[in-house]
Design a protein around this motif. Structure first.
Motif, PDB file in Angstrom:
ATOM      1  N   UNK A 204      -9.497   1.335 -27.175  1.00  0.00           N
ATOM      2  CA  UNK A 204      -8.175   1.597 -27.750  1.00  0.00           C
ATOM      3  C   UNK A 204      -7.582   0.332 -28.397  1.00  0.00           C
ATOM      4  N   UNK A 205      -7.945  -0.834 -27.843  1.00  0.00           N
ATOM      5  CA  UNK A 205      -7.452  -2.087 -28.437  1.00  0.00           C
ATOM      6  C   UNK A 205      -8.146  -2.326 -29.791  1.00  0.00           C
ATOM      7  N   UNK A 206      -9.464  -2.135 -29.804  1.00  0.00           N
ATOM      8  CA  UNK A 206     -10.232  -2.438 -31.021  1.00  0.00           C
ATOM      9  C   UNK A 206     -10.110  -1.352 -32.087  1.00  0.00           C
ATOM     10  N   UNK A 207      -9.949  -0.095 -31.631  1.00  0.00           N
ATOM     11  CA  UNK A 207      -9.787   1.014 -32.599  1.00  0.00           C
ATOM     12  C   UNK A 207      -8.483   1.750 -32.262  1.00  0.00           C
ATOM     13  N   UNK A 208      -7.334   1.161 -32.645  1.00  0.00           N
ATOM     14  CA  UNK A 208      -6.049   1.768 -32.239  1.00  0.00           C
ATOM     15  C   UNK A 208      -5.870   3.200 -32.729  1.00  0.00           C
ATOM     16  N   UNK A 209      -6.590   3.569 -33.783  1.00  0.00           N
ATOM     17  CA  UNK A 209      -6.488   4.936 -34.301  1.00  0.00           C
ATOM     18  C   UNK A 209      -6.874   5.979 -33.258  1.00  0.00           C
ATOM     19  N   UNK A 210      -7.648   5.561 -32.263  1.00  0.00           N
ATOM     20  CA  UNK A 210      -8.088   6.506 -31.226  1.00  0.00           C
ATOM     21  C   UNK A 210      -6.958   6.904 -30.272  1.00  0.00           C
ATOM     22  N   UNK A 211      -5.879   6.108 -30.276  1.00  0.00           N
ATOM     23  CA  UNK A 211      -4.790   6.371 -29.314  1.00  0.00           C
ATOM     24  C   UNK A 211      -4.230   7.786 -29.499  1.00  0.00           C
ATOM     25  N   UNK A 212      -4.177   8.229 -30.750  1.00  0.00           N
ATOM     26  CA  UNK A 212      -3.644   9.577 -30.990  1.00  0.00           C
ATOM     27  C   UNK A 212      -4.649  10.667 -30.592  1.00  0.00           C
TER      28      UNK A 212
ATOM     29  N   UNK B 181      -5.965   3.453 -20.383  1.00  0.00           N
ATOM     30  CA  UNK B 181      -6.534   2.643 -21.475  1.00  0.00           C
ATOM     31  C   UNK B 181      -5.718   2.799 -22.744  1.00  0.00           C
ATOM     32  N   UNK B 182      -5.232   4.022 -23.003  1.00  0.00           N
ATOM     33  CA  UNK B 182      -4.437   4.246 -24.222  1.00  0.00           C
ATOM     34  C   UNK B 182      -3.093   3.510 -24.141  1.00  0.00           C
TER      35      UNK B 182
END
Lengths: 241, 250
Positions: A204-212, B181-182
């Motif tokens: 999630x840190x490296x690919x913030x787009x995954x947060x959604x 993690x999010x």
């Protein structure tokens, strides 16, 4: 009646009786679950047409079809994944009810897991089937009641529930839920939780787009946790905690 | 008559309320028969009552969160439809996303009362149902076979320990890890990779809830106050949400 106090032959008969009772219960659970699901499906798909009739219109089926292809396929895959993963946790009765009433990740699953832990039953057992159904049915009824009261009192409650002061509390219901559950589960399973937590955080840190898309990331995270649990299980000869 | 007045009409309340009543009756029916079956199978009724009490308290706070979802959607879709969707089959995180996407697909440009039309509304309703019904479809078609294949419910007794139970616990741990993690990722990279300017509140709230839970566990295990177990999750959430209000003022 206490099974432990019975002689061996009577205890075996007791087990057989229990098994027969459970099998009859389970069989009718599938029947009632299917009937309830089919009726709910018909109602949910029929309501837009009924409302359309009242409003003097009908759904634009072409737009609904193209909309489903555009956005529905993602949810289709997500729904199948949810069904595959959560059904074994919930059992038959709990499974049918949870998929009818919704709010699985943010409510029904944690609620059923919590109930299972409180009384100490194992997944896949008849006891779990009963406890899970009790838990999910109660949870559904409470949600229906809270929403009904909330909707009835919507005008007076709205300023309170939407006040900027309380907004941080209601915006963080899910973090509060998973924070509490994290302590409960991590304390005895730190060796299983550490790697998925670390890897998910890094992702999630490296690919913030995954947060959604957090709900989709549950699958790889869960798969890794299961793999670690399996390795631990094998290492301890199948009986470790 | 404005579109919102039409979407809040008594007819829609009656239609949606009837379906919700049906779902409540189904839940009550499953609750009663599970309780009776549990009693017949020799499960301690005190345990079952404890499960009912714990599940009820556990559900209260998230339900208030879901009520907020109804309020949020009622501005554009009226109250009855969001009330139905969040009582039946819907999910808090799903409804707003799908309703917005469905409004765009229905040619309304977005989810707003000003652009809403009757035809757009019923198309959104249909699309919202079509998108999320698959879990129910799959459970209707395949639950029996799937559970039979897994051997669910055939465990000889509650004392039999197998990997199935550990796998379910591990899956749940994975679920928690994904969410935590999010929150970490959201704080560190939410506004750009390694900017540390994203919202730290979810992380702080999760931490506060963990600490509160630790307190409840300490009370239950060290002080032998077993009764707190039933309310520990709801209590931890309440404390953490109260801390969120305090931190929100900073």
């Amino acid at each position: 009646m206490n099974e432990k106090n019975l002689p061996a032959a009577e205890s075996s008969a007791f087990d057989e009786e229990k098994k027969a009772l459970f099998e009859a219960y389970n069989k009718s659970t599938h029947l009632f679950g299917r009937i309830a699901s089919v009726i709910t499906l018909v109602l949910l798909l029929g309501v837009p047409f009924v409302i359309g009739g009242y409003l003097g219109t009908s759904p634009d089926l072409k737009a609904a079809g193209s909309g489903f292809l555009a956005i529905g396929l993602v949810w289709f895959v997500s729904c199948i994944a949810e069904w595959l993963v959560y059904t074994p946790m919930l059992g038959a009765g709990g499974g049918y009810l949870a998929f009818i009433t919704g709010n699985l990740i943010n409510m029904k699953i944690p609620c059923a897991v919590n109930a299972r832990d409180i009384v100490g039953v194992k997944a896949g057992t008849p006891e779990n089937e009963i406890i899970s159904t009790l838990s999910i049915a109660t949870s559904s009824l409470v949600t229906i009641l809270v929403l009904a009261v909330g909707v009835a009192l919507l005008i007076p409650l709205q300023p309170l529930l939407q006040s900027p002061t309380l907004a941080p509390a209601f915006d963080n219901v899910v973090p509060a839920l998973f924070g509490a559950m994290a302590y409960k589960y991590f304390r005895k399973n730190l060796d299983i939780a550490a790697a998925p937590l670390l890897i998910m955080s890094l992702l999630f840190i490296l690919v913030p787009g995954l947060i959604s898309s957090t709900s989709f990331m549950i699958l790889p995270s869960g798969a890794l946790a299961i793999l670690l649990a399996w390795l631990k299980y094998k290492k301890t000869g199948g009986g470790g905690k | 008559m404005s579109i919102l007045t039409q979407l809040n009409s008594p007819f829609l309340y009656i239609v949606c309320g009837t379906i919700i009543l049906f779902i409540a009756a189904v839940s009550l029916f499953f609750l009663i028969r599970a309780y009776r079956a549990g009693k017949a199978m020799g499960i301690d009724t005190t345990k079952m009552k404890r499960v009912i009490a714990a599940s009820a308290t556990f559900t209260l706070l998230p339900s208030v969160g879901i009520l907020l979802g109804v309020i949020a959607l009622s501005g554009s879709l009226g109250t009855p439809w969001p009330w139905l969707r969040l009582s039946v089959i819907g999910a808090l995180h799903y409804e707003t996303q799908v309703a917005t996407a469905a409004a765009e697909q229905a040619g309304l440009g977005g989810l707003s009362a000003t652009t809403m039309t009757a035809r757009g509304f019923v198309t959104i309703c249909l699309l919202m149902s079509l998108c999320i019904m698959w879990g129910m479809v799959f459970s209707t078609l395949f639950n029996k076979r799937y559970l039979k294949r897994l051997g669910s419910g055939s465990g000889k007794s509650a004392g039999v320990s197998g990997f199935g139970d550990k796998a379910m616990t591990a899956m749940f741990i994975g679920l928690i890890c994904a969410y935590l993690g999010s929150y970490i990722g959201g704080f560190i990279s939410g506004n750009g990779r390694f900017t540390f300017t994203g919202s730290w509140l979810p992380l702080a709230v999760a931490l506060a809830a963990s600490l509160a839970m630790a307190g409840f566990v300490w009370l239950a295990e060290k002080k032998k106050q077993a009764w707190v177990e039933s309310f520990s999750i709801a209590g931890s959430m309440l404390l953490a949400m109260a801390i969120a209000v305090l931190l929100g003022r900073l």
